[in-house]
Design a protein around this motif. Sequence first.
Motif, PDB file in Angstrom:
ATOM      1  N   LEU A   1       0.821  -1.213   0.000  1.00  0.00           N
ATOM      2  CA  LEU A   1       0.000   0.000   0.000  1.00  0.00           C
ATOM      3  C   LEU A   1       0.856   1.264   0.000  1.00  0.00           C
ATOM      4  O   LEU A   1       0.399   2.319  -0.420  1.00  0.00           O
ATOM      5  CB  LEU A   1      -0.931   0.012   1.212  1.00  0.00           C
ATOM      6  CG  LEU A   1      -2.053  -1.020   1.217  1.00  0.00           C
ATOM      7  CD1 LEU A   1      -2.801  -0.986   2.542  1.00  0.00           C
ATOM      8  CD2 LEU A   1      -3.008  -0.785   0.060  1.00  0.00           C
TER       9      LEU A   1
ATOM     10  N   LYS B   1      -5.483   0.558   4.858  1.00  0.00           N
ATOM     11  CA  LYS B   1      -5.518   1.744   3.996  1.00  0.00           C
ATOM     12  C   LYS B   1      -5.467   3.020   4.824  1.00  0.00           C
ATOM     13  O   LYS B   1      -4.789   3.980   4.464  1.00  0.00           O
ATOM     14  CB  LYS B   1      -6.764   1.707   3.117  1.00  0.00           C
ATOM     15  CG  LYS B   1      -6.718   0.596   2.090  1.00  0.00           C
ATOM     16  CD  LYS B   1      -7.970   0.525   1.269  1.00  0.00           C
ATOM     17  CE  LYS B   1      -7.862  -0.659   0.328  1.00  0.00           C
ATOM     18  NZ  LYS B   1      -9.114  -1.247  -0.016  1.00  0.00           N
ATOM     19  N   THR B   2      -6.167   3.030   5.943  1.00  0.00           N
ATOM     20  CA  THR B   2      -6.136   4.183   6.848  1.00  0.00           C
ATOM     21  C   THR B   2      -4.724   4.410   7.379  1.00  0.00           C
ATOM     22  O   THR B   2      -4.238   5.546   7.440  1.00  0.00           O
ATOM     23  CB  THR B   2      -7.112   3.961   8.032  1.00  0.00           C
ATOM     24  OG1 THR B   2      -8.434   3.821   7.508  1.00  0.00           O
ATOM     25  CG2 THR B   2      -7.056   5.089   9.033  1.00  0.00           C
TER      26      THR B   2
ATOM     27  N   ASP C   1      -2.467   5.852   4.704  1.00  0.00           N
ATOM     28  CA  ASP C   1      -2.737   7.284   4.562  1.00  0.00           C
ATOM     29  C   ASP C   1      -2.091   8.066   5.702  1.00  0.00           C
ATOM     30  O   ASP C   1      -1.512   9.136   5.486  1.00  0.00           O
ATOM     31  CB  ASP C   1      -4.240   7.560   4.533  1.00  0.00           C
ATOM     32  CG  ASP C   1      -4.914   7.056   3.264  1.00  0.00           C
ATOM     33  OD1 ASP C   1      -4.207   6.793   2.261  1.00  0.00           O
ATOM     34  OD2 ASP C   1      -6.160   6.912   3.288  1.00  0.00           O
TER      35      ASP C   1
END
Length: 130
Positions: free
Chosen positions: A4, A118-119, A122
Amino acid sequence: MIELLRGRDLGPDVAIYDAGTDGMGVMYQARGCARLIIVDARAPEGDPGAVFEVPGDVLERPPNQSLNLHDFRWDHALFAGRKIYGDEFPADVTVLLVEAKSLDLGLGLSPEVGAAAKTVADRISQMCLK
């Protein structure tokens, strides 16, 4: 998590390292870094995918009596790295823990943990670009 982060612009001085369960690798890779971000799973306690951001000094601890490589984890690496490398070890350490849905053997992430990954990616991007 590594997948990611690959391909994101994290800045020219950012290196990504997948230490797996290699605490010694964490200690060696962190030497000379200004900042260290560790991502790991947290044992399930009821809220799969919950993300906890904790200062590294809160979680670092001395190794158990056993100093074999299988027992030397990243929390031990934080403690030992500070003792061994002093000012060459990053003072700025953040640990991002994602609560697992299960620690059973298997492949893939639960939907909750996948969303949390994903958080976390980020969040790491935000931290690196500050």
